[in-house]
Write a protein that holds these residues in place. Structure first.
Motif, PDB file in Angstrom:
ATOM      1  N   HIS A 204       4.976   2.805  -2.729  1.00 23.94           N
ATOM      2  CA  HIS A 204       5.240   3.184  -1.337  1.00 23.94           C
ATOM      3  C   HIS A 204       6.363   4.205  -1.278  1.00 23.94           C
ATOM      4  O   HIS A 204       6.308   5.176  -0.539  1.00 23.94           O
TER       5      HIS A 204
ATOM      6  N   GLY B  34      -2.820  -2.265  -2.512  1.00 21.75           N
ATOM      7  CA  GLY B  34      -2.190  -0.985  -2.219  1.00 21.75           C
ATOM      8  C   GLY B  34      -2.171   0.074  -3.300  1.00 21.75           C
ATOM      9  O   GLY B  34      -1.910   1.230  -2.997  1.00 21.75           O
TER      10      GLY B  34
ATOM     11  N   THR C  51      -1.064   2.357   6.181  1.00 21.55           N
ATOM     12  CA  THR C  51       0.279   2.754   5.776  1.00 21.55           C
ATOM     13  C   THR C  51       0.725   3.986   6.564  1.00 21.55           C
ATOM     14  O   THR C  51       1.876   4.102   6.959  1.00 21.55           O
TER      15      THR C  51
HETATM   16 MG    MG Z   1      -1.773   0.340   2.013  1.00 19.38          MG
END
Ligand code: MG
Ligand code: ADP
Length: 753
Positions: free
Chosen positions: A352, A608, A322
């Protein structure tokens, strides 16, 4: 003259009246098609025995014609059901022999009966025993040599058939009305009259790769004397197939390079340079890993090129993908463009958005008093954004005020328009289809650069085959300070008490101030299993084993049980896909803030989710998850420099495929190794995606794992051939095969999905 292009009728001989079936049901219309209809299997036939010279228990191959066949039904004493028995009198060179076939149902019985029409000639293989005063074979393997025919005096046909038999007898995929022997006879005739075919591969290349010529390959596959013949023949066809596939992919890469994209060099159209990336790097609290630096440089070079980047970034969970993506996004913003980060789920998009905001700090607060000069805005757009939030986000995206845009599928809608979309980052590629990606790239004036990130490692050959038109980068090291994850199987079948011990471990971790995940396959007692679990058990033959009958653990039930029982007094909360987005986000925030000790969830946390303080994960009914999924899930722990513990709880007993899968996951944290295990346990079709099922001509003989070496060699050869001769003018047959594959529906499987 018979060539590979001659119609199949020319070699069908006695089976000429079956030409309609051969064409329609087997898809064979030319001699070439017939020769590429490879045997399904081969039977090993020993020197034929005679009935005069047998001993009980002896394994024999015997040639004979069916003289009489009678189907009888009887009551099976054990099952109390009607069963069937086919009794056959086999006339051989010496005394006759008795064959008995047992069948559990009428369908199988009828199949046996049809194959043993009176007058059928065949080789019968099995162990003989004495029954009453006769020799008998029970459920022998039959190699049919000829359909029903009257026995000639002395049976010359049988003698001739035996004389022509080889140690390995090919058995062809047949269809109703077209038997293996029809095909075998046609193939034998075709090979005896075939004009020397033009070989698609030049001799120099064949020698270099150690491959036999086409004609020899056909002979070895259809008329082998040994297994080595079969292998060597097939190897030639595998290489051809791999080469054509790689040529198609190499041409596609070349075509992509020919498309124009706006280069994003860090310089804006007006000649000024943005300082966002530099400012971001300057305040990063850690050093980039060597891998992050190297991949960053590759991406930078891609972005600066005049054609769209198409790059797949692979890396273990937590390897820092990321961050690499964010740096690429900032570079595009520095160049005056916008970048999008597409997440597969609402939870991930929100996370995110938060973490990018945190990483950027005041670099994400343009125009604010005290905000940094280089700053750009971050916009979030998801399905659950309120009308007001949505209106505002759309405006900031359209005006270009937001250089960085994070969201879910909602970003694909028509009314989302960008000022200047330069880069699309797709997180976890397997959740996004080709069309969805296209919908987003259509929003840019020129095709944008694309970076696809995945934590599900893809073995090299699969990447080469399925993602062959993407360049790939790998982040192989984890950032410093990453602690190892220990994984143990908790086998309830053998050690039921260990479950208590698992909950005790969770308590101990929480007492140390850490947090834990508990993952279940289902949401509630009413719901079906959550997600597409790929945990189908296959037996050695690749048949699906019946799924277990007990209902797998459900989040709602488990939360209640844990709160009352083993985890009483701890703060236990649920998280699953049926909760309202606000509730999900609230629970996630509280877990991230340490206000929840134990999060009981479905696989919504699979990708994630990043809570450094979580150290333990208990997976209930872990056998319900696929290997890659388990690997993804456990990557949620051990992220904050604290050692991670992952417990795979299962009812599967030792030795079952399900347990082997779990043992493999426990034995290694190498994602590439595990993706091989995963592939080996699945059917090939699942690897390449459903779109390629039903195809006839492509990937018939090739297996991505077994033929790794062949695929690698073919890729090198393809690249070299195209470098000298981009249109393959010197190799017209290969050129035609490439065009064929490019234009066939079968090429769909080469689309990344
Ligand atoms: Mg990630
Ligand atoms: P991935 O997306 O590959 O799972 P992330 O980029 O989310 O990994 O990184 C995981 C965590 O590691 C994040 O908290 C991130 O800030 C941190 N991180 C990334 N790169 C480094 C590095 N070079 N050194 C230390 N920590 C890093």
């Amino acid at each position: 003259m018979i060539t590979l292009h001659s119609p199949v009728e020319t070699v069908l001989g006695g089976a000429a009246k079956k030409v309609g079936k051969v064409k329609e049901q087997l898809g064979i219309s030319t001699v070439g098609d017939l020769l590429r209809h490879f045997p399904r299997t081969y039977l090993k036939v020993d020197e034929p025995s005679t009935v005069t010279d047998l001993a009980p228990g002896q394994h024999i191959s015997i040639v004979g014609r069916v003289g009489e066949a009678r189907l009888r039904s009887y009551q099976d004493r054990r099952t109390q059901r009607t069963a069937y028995r086919l009794e056959v009198r086999l006339d051989t060179d010496g005394p006759s022999l008795r064959l008995t076939y047992f069948a559990r149902n009428k369908g199988i019985a009828t199949h046996f009966e049809n194959r043993h029409a009176v007058g059928t000639l065949g080789v019968f293989i099995g162990k003989v025993d004495r029954f009453r005063d006769e020799w008998q074979l029970t459920n022998p393997t039959m190699v049919p040599l000829e359909g029903p025919a009257p026995a000639a005096p002395g049976d010359d046909a049988a003698r001739a058939a035996v004389a022509g038999m080889r140690a390995l007898f090919p058995v062809y995929p047949a269809t109703a009305g077209v038997e293996s022997w029809d095909l075998q006879a046609a193939v034998a005739f075709a090979l005896s009259v075939l004009a020397e075919p033009d070989d698609p591969l030049p001799e120099r290349l064949r020698d270099e790769q150690g491959l036999v010529g086409v004609r020899e390959a056909f002979e070895r596959v259809h008329q082998p004397d040994s297994w080595a013949d079969v292998t060597r023949g097939l190897q030639r066809f595998r290489f051809d197939e791999a080469l054509v596939t790689q040529l198609v992919l190499a041409r596609r890469r070349a075509a992509l390079r020919a498309v124009a994209a706006a280069p994003r060099t860090g310089e804006r159209p007006d000649g000024t340079r943005g300082g966002l990336l530099a400012a971001f790097d300057a305040r990063l609290p850690f050093e980039l890993t060597a891998g992050q630096v190297a991949v960053g440089a590759e991406i930078e070079a891609d972005l600066a090129a005049g054609h769209p980047m198409n790059r797949l970034l692979q890396g273990e969970v937590g390897s820092g993908k990321t961050l690499v993506a964010l740096r690429a996004m900032l570079r595009v913003v520095d160049s005056g463009g916008q970048a999008v980060l597409l997440a597969p789920t609402e939870v991930l998009a929100q996370q995110h958005h938060r973490s990018l905001g945190r990483l950027l700090g005041d670099l994400a607060q343009p125009g604010m008093l005290g905000g940094a000069e280089e700053a750009t805005g971050i916009a979030l757009l998801t399905g659950s954004s309120t009308t007001q939030q949505r209106r505002e986000a759309l405006l900031r995206i359209a005006s270009g005020e937001a250089g960085v845009v994070v969201g879910t599928h909602a970003l694909l809608e028509d009314r989302v328009s960008f000022a200047d979309l330069g880069l699309v980052v797709v997180d976890e590629q397997h959740r996004f289809g080709v069309e969805q990606r296209a919908a987003l790239t259509d929003k840019a004036e020129k095709p944008p650069h694309v970076l696809v990130m995945t934590a599900t490692p893809i073995p090299r050959t699969v990447a080469m085959t399925v993602f062959g038109d993407l360049e790939t980068s790998v982040l192989s090291e984890l950032p410093a300070g990453r602690a190892p994850i220990q994984t143990n199987v908790v086998p309830l079948a053998e050690a039921p008490r260990w479950l208590d011990r698992a909950w005790q471990r969770v308590r101990e971790e929480v007492e140390k101030g850490h947090q834990a995940y508990v993952v279940c396959p289902r949401i509630s007692e009413e719901t079906a299993e959550q997600g597409e679990s790929d945990a189908v058990d296959l037996d050695a033959e690749g048949e699906v084993v019946a799924p277990p009958t007990t209902r797998p653990a459900a989040v709602e039930t488990v939360v209640a049980l844990l709160r009352e029982g083993p985890l009483a007094g701890l703060r236990v909360e649920a998280l699953h896909g049926r909760m309202a987005p606000d509730d999900k986000d609230r629970v996630m925030r509280r877990f991230a803030a340490g206000e929840v000790d134990v999060l009981v969830s479905t696989t919504v946390i699979e990708v994630g989710v990043d809570v450094a303080n979580a150290t333990t994960m208990v997976l209930l009914d872990a056998d319900r998850f696929g290997v890659s999924q388990l690997h993804q899930l456990r990557g949620r722990v051990g992220r904050g420099g604290l050692p991670g513990l992952c417990l795979l709880v299962t009812n599967a007993s030792a030795g079952t495929p399900a347990r082997e899968r779990l043992d493999a996951v426990a034995a290694t944290t190498d994602g590439f190794e595990l993706s091989r295990v995963d592939l080996e346990q699945r059917r090939e079709g699942d690897v390449l995606g459903a779109s390629q099922s039903g195809r006839r001509s492509s990937l018939q003989t090739l297996r991505v794992l077994r033929d790794e070496g062949t695929i690698v060699a073919a890729r090198e050869v393809a690249t070299a051939l195209l470098a000298d001769d981009p249109d393959l003018r010197a190799l017209p047959q290969l050129a035609a095969a490439v065009v064929d594959l490019e234009t066939s529906a079968g090429a769909a499987y080469l689309e990344r999905s």
